[in-house]
Design a protein around this motif. Structure first.
Motif, PDB file in Angstrom:
ATOM      1  N   VAL A   1      -0.853   3.197  -7.387  1.00 32.46           N
ATOM      2  CA  VAL A   1      -1.455   3.160  -8.716  1.00 32.46           C
ATOM      3  C   VAL A   1      -2.665   2.223  -8.719  1.00 32.46           C
ATOM      4  O   VAL A   1      -3.712   2.525  -9.312  1.00 32.46           O
ATOM      5  CB  VAL A   1      -0.419   2.711  -9.767  1.00 32.46           C
ATOM      6  CG1 VAL A   1      -1.098   2.421 -11.101  1.00 32.46           C
ATOM      7  CG2 VAL A   1       0.645   3.785  -9.957  1.00 32.46           C
ATOM      8  N   MET A   2      -2.524   1.071  -8.034  1.00 30.86           N
ATOM      9  CA  MET A   2      -3.644   0.138  -7.941  1.00 30.86           C
ATOM     10  C   MET A   2      -4.817   0.754  -7.177  1.00 30.86           C
ATOM     11  O   MET A   2      -5.982   0.526  -7.514  1.00 30.86           O
ATOM     12  CB  MET A   2      -3.195  -1.144  -7.247  1.00 30.86           C
ATOM     13  CG  MET A   2      -2.361  -2.074  -8.113  1.00 30.86           C
ATOM     14  SD  MET A   2      -3.233  -2.596  -9.614  1.00 30.86           S
ATOM     15  CE  MET A   2      -4.653  -3.410  -8.915  1.00 30.86           C
TER      16      MET A   2
ATOM     17  N   LEU B   1       0.815  -1.212   0.000  1.00 28.56           N
ATOM     18  CA  LEU B   1       0.000   0.000   0.000  1.00 28.56           C
ATOM     19  C   LEU B   1       0.848   1.261   0.000  1.00 28.56           C
ATOM     20  O   LEU B   1       0.420   2.316  -0.483  1.00 28.56           O
ATOM     21  CB  LEU B   1      -0.927   0.009   1.222  1.00 28.56           C
ATOM     22  CG  LEU B   1      -2.059  -1.021   1.238  1.00 28.56           C
ATOM     23  CD1 LEU B   1      -2.810  -0.947   2.561  1.00 28.56           C
ATOM     24  CD2 LEU B   1      -3.015  -0.819   0.071  1.00 28.56           C
ATOM     25  N   LYS B   2       2.074   1.179   0.548  1.00 21.39           N
ATOM     26  CA  LYS B   2       2.940   2.343   0.665  1.00 21.39           C
ATOM     27  C   LYS B   2       3.805   2.572  -0.573  1.00 21.39           C
ATOM     28  O   LYS B   2       4.464   3.595  -0.686  1.00 21.39           O
ATOM     29  CB  LYS B   2       3.844   2.185   1.892  1.00 21.39           C
ATOM     30  CG  LYS B   2       3.076   1.999   3.202  1.00 21.39           C
ATOM     31  CD  LYS B   2       4.032   1.750   4.360  1.00 21.39           C
ATOM     32  CE  LYS B   2       3.263   1.494   5.652  1.00 21.39           C
ATOM     33  NZ  LYS B   2       4.184   1.204   6.790  1.00 21.39           N
ATOM     34  N   THR B   3       3.813   1.608  -1.510  1.00 17.73           N
ATOM     35  CA  THR B   3       4.662   1.720  -2.693  1.00 17.73           C
ATOM     36  C   THR B   3       3.945   2.454  -3.817  1.00 17.73           C
ATOM     37  O   THR B   3       2.710   2.603  -3.798  1.00 17.73           O
ATOM     38  CB  THR B   3       5.081   0.329  -3.188  1.00 17.73           C
ATOM     39  OG1 THR B   3       3.905  -0.389  -3.627  1.00 17.73           O
ATOM     40  CG2 THR B   3       5.760  -0.456  -2.074  1.00 17.73           C
TER      41      THR B   3
ATOM     42  N   ILE C   1       3.331  -5.823  -9.075  1.00 16.44           N
ATOM     43  CA  ILE C   1       2.781  -6.326  -7.818  1.00 16.44           C
ATOM     44  C   ILE C   1       2.308  -7.758  -8.017  1.00 16.44           C
ATOM     45  O   ILE C   1       1.773  -8.101  -9.082  1.00 16.44           O
ATOM     46  CB  ILE C   1       1.612  -5.452  -7.331  1.00 16.44           C
ATOM     47  CG1 ILE C   1       2.090  -4.058  -6.967  1.00 16.44           C
ATOM     48  CG2 ILE C   1       0.927  -6.066  -6.120  1.00 16.44           C
ATOM     49  CD1 ILE C   1       0.980  -3.146  -6.487  1.00 16.44           C
ATOM     50  N   ASP C   2       2.510  -8.595  -7.004  1.00 20.95           N
ATOM     51  CA  ASP C   2       1.982  -9.954  -7.028  1.00 20.95           C
ATOM     52  C   ASP C   2       0.471  -9.901  -7.278  1.00 20.95           C
ATOM     53  O   ASP C   2      -0.246  -9.077  -6.705  1.00 20.95           O
ATOM     54  CB  ASP C   2       2.270 -10.630  -5.680  1.00 20.95           C
ATOM     55  CG  ASP C   2       1.749 -12.052  -5.630  1.00 20.95           C
ATOM     56  OD1 ASP C   2       0.568 -12.221  -5.272  1.00 20.95           O
ATOM     57  OD2 ASP C   2       2.519 -12.976  -5.939  1.00 20.95           O
TER      58      ASP C   2
END
Length: 369
Positions: A114-115, A107-109, A223-224
């Motif tokens: 973007v997601m 969430l912090k990346t 992201i996974d």
């Protein structure tokens, strides 16, 4: 010695090609399954909005709710309940695979943010428009929302300068023609009241999902997939509950407390929550299979396979609502079925050259010879 080495290399290359082909076929199967699950998600969610307290809200007495509240606030509430259930399934799946901590770290990346942005576009806006359109016009809106790959291709060209060749433009034209064929059923005296407006609102969903696909492309590449799905569904559910519903409560009702009261009634309605739990599970499986299928067979072909929900959506609604639940009004005219299949062809044309399917068959037959 050289001959043996050459034969070994040929065998290794052939085995590698076969492995890649099998991997691609498995990806196609998974992506196709995502379209089927999307159809069942639509059907179970709609059935949930016919049971329990929802039956009172949409019933003959309409529980003293205004027409605007019934049309828009309840549509947003249905989307919120479904996406929240889907987020719970996604989080449980991530925790079972030992990825619960990764969710909060991502969430912090930047890709995580973007997601979140993609989910805000596809959740409160597109998903709510989809539910509202579905309630107003029935399953006929589903092929309209399947325009999102065509819209995504156009937006990708405008925003990110992605390729938009003649083949893709032809596929977009096929999709647009199919949507006009579907829209023609809303013209005339036999068309149900509100169908045309429902189709227009469904187009907003297609626009939102097309934009979401462009934005989420960056996030999902870094992201996974399990974490990406969880972020998407959690953001969509919470933003619906905490942002959109309070705003609708102020606009169409008596304030935030009005919408909060409806939320409480919806989540405590046992008969309806059974089907919302099923629709949330189907939505989660659909997104999970879509992401995984895209990674195995390519985003373009995966998008085309997932787009088969333009057929599976009306079909599943007819089976679950019309046949299983015995509800009237869920059968579709022949032109709608023809249009849905035509749109599938258009989506496939956008994603890939259909002739490649025949070329690969010819290549395999030549190798066998």
């Amino acid at each position: 010695m050289n001959e043996k080495s050459g034969m070994a290399n040929s065998s290794a290359i052939a085995a590698k090609r076969q492995l890649a082909a099998n991997f691609r076929k498995k990806g196609i199967s998974i992506a196709l399954f995502s379209g089927l699950m999307y159809g069942f998600y639509s059907a179970f969610m709609t059935l949930g909005m016919k049971k329990g307290v929802w039956a009172d809200w949409y019933g003959d007495n309409k529980a003293a709710l205004s027409a605007l509240v019934i049309t828009y606030l309840l549509g947003a509430l249905g989307s919120a309940v479904n996406d929240t259930c889907s987020a719970v399934w996604a989080m449980l799946h991530a925790i079972m695979k030992g990825k619960g901590g990764d969710f909060f770290r991502c969430l912090k990346t930047k890709p995580g943010k973007v997601m979140i942005l993609a989910a805000l576009i596809g959740g409160p806006i597109a998903s709510t428009a989809y539910v509202v359109g579905l309630q107003m016009a029935g399953s006929i809106v589903i092929p309209i929302t399947a325009l999102c790959p065509a819209i995504g291709a156009i937006l990708g060209r405008v925003l990110f300068k992605q390729e938009l060749n003649k083949r893709m433009m032809a596929g977009i034209a096929i999709c647009v023609l199919s949507s006009f064929m579907i829209g023609s059923t809303s013209i005339g005296g036999d068309a149900p009241k509100g169908m045309f407006l429902g189709l227009c609102i469904a187009f907003i969903a297609a626009l939102g999902w097309g934009f979401e696909g462009c934005v989420a492309g960056y996030g999902t590449s870094m992201i996974d997939s399990d974490i990406g799905i969880t972020i998407r569904q959690a953001t969509s559910g919470l933003s619906n509950l905490l942002i959109l519903l309070p705003i609708f409560g102020i606009i169409f009702g008596d304030g935030v407390g009005f919408s909060a009261n409806l939320v409480g009634q919806a989540f405590t309605s046992g008969p309806s929550m059974i089907f919302f739990a099923l629709s949330g599970l189907c939505a989660f499986v659909s997104y999970m299979c879509w992401y995984n299928g895209n990674s195995m067979c390519g985003a373009a072909l995966g998008m085309a396979c997932n787009g088969t929900y333009s057929f599976w959506g009306p079909f599943c609604c007819w089976i679950v609502l019309g046949v299983f639940a015995g509800m009237e009004g869920w059968s579709l005219p022949p032109i709608a079925w023809i249009s849905a299949i035509t749109m599938m062809v258009g989506i496939l044309t956008i994603a890939m050259n259909p002739l490649d399917l025949f070329r690969k068959k010819e290549a395999k037959s030549n190798e066998a010879a």
